[in-house]
Design an enzyme around this catalytic site. Structure first.
Site, PDB file in Angstrom:
ATOM      1  N   ASP A   1      38.156  37.035  43.057  1.00 49.81           N
ATOM      2  CA  ASP A   1      37.501  36.392  41.788  1.00 49.81           C
ATOM      3  C   ASP A   1      36.973  35.411  42.639  1.00 49.81           C
ATOM      4  O   ASP A   1      36.858  34.928  44.177  1.00 49.81           O
ATOM      5  CB  ASP A   1      38.232  35.796  40.731  1.00 49.81           C
TER       6      ASP A   1
HETATM    7  C1  BGC Z   1      35.550  34.196  36.842  1.00 51.47           C
HETATM    8  C2  BGC Z   1      34.897  35.262  36.866  1.00 51.47           C
HETATM    9  C3  BGC Z   1      33.701  35.324  37.207  1.00 51.47           C
HETATM   10  C4  BGC Z   1      33.372  34.517  38.261  1.00 51.47           C
HETATM   11  C5  BGC Z   1      32.142  34.934  39.026  1.00 51.47           C
HETATM   12  C6  BGC Z   1      35.051  33.396  38.198  1.00 51.47           C
HETATM   13  O1  BGC Z   1      35.031  31.729  37.823  1.00 51.47           O
HETATM   14  O2  BGC Z   1      36.758  34.105  36.898  1.00 51.47           O
HETATM   15  O3  BGC Z   1      35.591  35.789  35.567  1.00 51.47           O
HETATM   16  O4  BGC Z   1      33.186  36.755  37.006  1.00 51.47           O
HETATM   17  O5  BGC Z   1      33.873  33.621  38.167  1.00 51.47           O
HETATM   18  O6  BGC Z   1      30.966  33.753  38.113  1.00 51.47           O
END
Ligand code: BGC
Length: 753
Positions: free
Chosen positions: A280
């Site tokens: 993530d």
């Molecule tokens: C979130 C994810 C997301 C990623 C990319 C993160 O802050 O937890 O769910 O896919 O950002 O935008």
């Protein structure tokens, strides 16, 4: 001469473009044999694209990284031209011409926005949900996106957690079916230009963050992981999801991104996942604040654990060369990760046609089309949950004077909810505009905003995140609203949360209707006129006063770009609501975590007990029950459940029993009823939940019609992970329960011999 020049130019381009003309393994072997260490690490590097207008592109650091082969993918950039520019750089300007993964959080639609995922789940319409993912992929792929960070399948039992809105709710069985439907919708079999790669997230257990506070610690028994929280991730793997995103939280004391047991053992070895794992956002960097090592150590630990791609932290590209030199990681670890990323690109067909996703000439043929909008509108109507409808206030007749009041009534951006990276609000209607259309020539619509979302400006701003709702003077706005209400025959209150009251990092502990809205609602109800509350929410909210005093409550969540029209369809009776809750609605935030599939205590109080019992498992000041249970939802018609029948009362572990129940539509409208099957393993080698959803059927019933819901019980519905984490069916008694929600059930008992 001119022809020769063109031919020569083509040859120059094609020398650095690798062509996908061999089986995957052979192809990737050959490509990797040409790659330098830096180029391999480049494939493991994923960054947001930033501003890539053609002019600005040259100055964007991303562009240099692409040319230098130091980037495997980009994400969250909207625009075909911009994406084509980047893809061309990768193909034409980098040494090996390896195409980019282009990711985006296409969570519940692209430009045609479907309801937020928690709402989608309440439709229990798996075909509709699969189609919503297909439509999202169709639109996103037409604009260059080849990879979506969806489905989010984290089970959550905590209404405080802002991200409960992004998942399917509290149930592993339903959550697993939805996970499968969405992966199929996005990916298909990769054969169509509109198939994009899915990414199931957040692996794992993210929805169990302590106290419902985002990114917080998770500490869970393995039994609970295997029997309750793992199921939807595993389901996504079973249907071939291409990628998995690790979660921010700890699992067993180690951040998920570096948890070798979780990623290498469970995900890959036990479940057979053969795609790639991405972190993530900046997770590797965050490991340093978790306190498990500096960036180099964290990067090495993540890679060794089986994580292949580093989102944002630049730990892999920045430190793994050194870690290889000092033995913290091996070349085999790096090769493995690089291979997996290249295989994803191969599966997407990017080596065969690197421009596959940037070829569309006329976006309007694919994006926000009438057909896509109709799909979103129809499905949105199925997600609304009718919680109360005293004296059949709903549906409203299109006649007389109707007052539409509330801070969500005339807003264009909030109805979509959270996570709409590609939204185009200028194309969407507000609820007021939809209602004006629906009532034109039939009834008069009166309108007043009535109040702010909350009196606290800072709270409102935090919950809007730029999706601003006009700030008004609360006292003056209330006076205007009451004047409008005084003229009306019926009042529709469009109230609740702003879009970003839920979503990432937006947890809350006060789940009641915010102060100024509640004050206004009370005065509207005090007029004595019929009031319909449209409750906008990205989570279960607390509706005690509303349940006691407001004649009709329709939970409309955040219904997407077509929400306004969909709400009109249901409020004015063109469609009959059929949504059922997939999360329990608490009476009090202190009951959380609250979920229907809990274990018994040694001192349980009976369901529905309406007083306190000393030395039993309950509270002095609130009953145990939810305000509205899992599976609950009313309709404009009524259903009667007949006798529950089994074709046998006994079965062998590999046998099966058929369960039937007739259901009659006893009202005067056609409707869809979600008939639910729950099972309880009465005695086990470990304690088992008081009930677990194991099947459901959406019965379409004409007014007066009876149909039979049929369920098959076999080992797949009885098995669980025992103390040794082995899946078993244990002989003995099982309760079989069928009904319209998790509370009001008919029961029978079967014995497995
Ligand atoms: C979130 C994810 C997301 C990623 C990319 C993160 O802050 O937890 O769910 O896919 O950002 O935008």
């Amino acid at each position: 001469m001119k022809k020769l020049f063109v031919l020569l130019a083509l040859c120059v381009v094609s020398t650095n473009v690798v062509a996908q003309n061999k089986p995957m393994k052979e192809f990737v072997d050959e490509l990797m044999s040409k790659m330098t260490l830096k180029e391999k690490l480049g494939q493991l590097n994923l960054l947001p694209a930033g501003n890539i207008t053609t002019g600005a592109a040259q100055n964007n650091p991303i562009v240099h990284q692409i040319k230098d082969g130091e980037l495997g993918g980009v994400f969250n950039i909207k625009g075909l031209d911009e994406i084509r520019t980047l893809q061309e750089m990768a193909i034409k300007k980098s040494r090996l011409g390896i195409p980019l993964l282009v990711g985006m959080d296409v969570i519940h639609g692209y430009e045609t926005i479907f309801p937020v995922p928690l709402a989608l789940a309440c439709s229990w319409n798996l075909e509709g949900i699969e189609n919503s993912a297909r439509v999202a992929a169709l639109e996103a792929s037409a604009e260059g996106v080849n990879w979506t960070y969806s489905p989010m399948v984290d089970i959550s039992r905590d209404a405080r957690w802002g991200r409960i809105v992004e998942g399917a709710g509290e149930d592993p069985y339903l959550g697993s079916l939805i996970a499968k439907a969405m992966v199929k919708g996005y990916q298909g079999d990769y054969s169509l230009p509109s198939n994009i790669m899915a990414c199931v997230k957040h692996f794992a257990l993210y929805g169990a963050s302590e106290a419902g506070r985002d990114y917080n610690t998770v500490d869970m028994s393995r039994l609970r992981m295997y029997n309750e929280y793992f199921a939807p991730y595993k389901a996504a793997v079973e249907v071939g999801v291409g990628s998995v995103m690790t979660s921010f939280n700890l699992v067993d004391g180690i951040p998920a991104t570096a948890n070798a047991w979780l990623v290498n053992d469970v995900l890959r070895k036990q479940w057979g996942f053969d795609g790639f794992v991405v972190t993530d956002y900046a997770s590797i960097h965050e490991m340093t604040t978790h306190g498990v090592g500096d960036l180099a150590t964290s990067s090495a630990r993540a890679l060794r654990a089986g994580t292949d791609m580093d989102m944002v932290a630049k730990g892999f590209i920045g430190t793994l060369e050194q870690s290889l030199a000092n033995g913290q990681v091996s070349m085999a670890d790096i090769n493995q990760a690089c291979r997996r990323v290249l295989e994803a690109k191969y599966k997407l067909g990017l080596f065969k046609d690197p421009y596959k996703y940037v070829r569309v000439k006329n976006r309007n043929q694919y994006v926000y089309t009438a057909a896509n909008r109709k799909a979103a509108r129809d499905l949105a109507a199925e997600t609304f949950v009718l919680l109360k409808n005293e004296n059949q206030v709903l549906p409203l007749k299109k006649q007389g004077k109707i007052a539409l009041i509330g801070p969500l009534a005339n807003d264009r951006t909030n109805l979509c909810g959270t996570w709409c990276v590609a939204m185009a609000p200028e194309r969407y209607s507000t609820l007021k505009e939809s209602m004006e259309r629906a009532l034109k020539g039939k009834a008069e619509l009166l309108y007043a905003q009535g109040c702010n979302i909350a009196s606290d400006d800072a709270l409102q701003k935090a919950g809007e995140q730029g999706k601003n709702i006009m700030r008004v003077d609360d006292a003056q706005a209330k006076a205007e609203a009451l004047a409008v209400a005084a003229q009306a025959d019926v009042i529709i209150a469009a109230m609740g949360e702003a879009a970003e009251f839920s979503g990432e990092s937006h947890s809350r502990v006060n789940l009641e209707l915010p102060d100024v809205q509640m004050a206004l609602l009370k005065e509207l109800v005090a007029t004595g006129k019929p009031v319909v509350l449209l409750n906008f929410s990205g989570r279960p909210t607390i509706l005690n006063w509303e349940k006691a005093h407001v004649p009709a409550i329709l939970n409309v969540w955040f219904g997407g770009s077509e929400a306004g029209d969909a709400i009109c369809d249901v409020v004015f009776g063109d469609k009959n609501p059929c949504g059922k809750l997939t999360t329990s609605f608490p009476q009090h935030v202190g009951q959380i975590p609250l979920y229907y599939n809990h274990f018994n205590t040694g001192r349980p109080v009976a369901d529905g007990a309406d007083r306190f019992f000393s030395y039993q498992s309950n509270y002095l000041d609130v009953r145990n029950d939810p305000l509205y249970p899992f599976g609950y939802g009313l309709s404009y018609t009524t259903y009667q459940y007949g006798e529950l029948k089994l074709d046998s009362k006994t079965m062998s572990p590999d046998g099966q029993i058929t369960v039937t129940i007739p259901v009659t539509n006893t009202g005067n409208r056609d409707g869809i009823e979600v008939v639910q099957l729950y099972i309880r393993d009465v005695v086990g080698s470990i304690a088992r939940p008081v009930k677990e959803l194991k099947g459901f059927q959406r019965l379409s019933l004409k007014a007066g019609e009876t149909a039979t819901a049929t369920f098959t019980i076999d080992a797949s519905k009885l098995k669980f992970y025992n103390y040794d984490l082995k899946e078993v069916v244990e002989p003995g008694e099982f309760d079989v329960m069928v009904g319209p929600n998790s509370r009001d059930l008919k029961r029978a008992t079967i014995t497995v011999q």
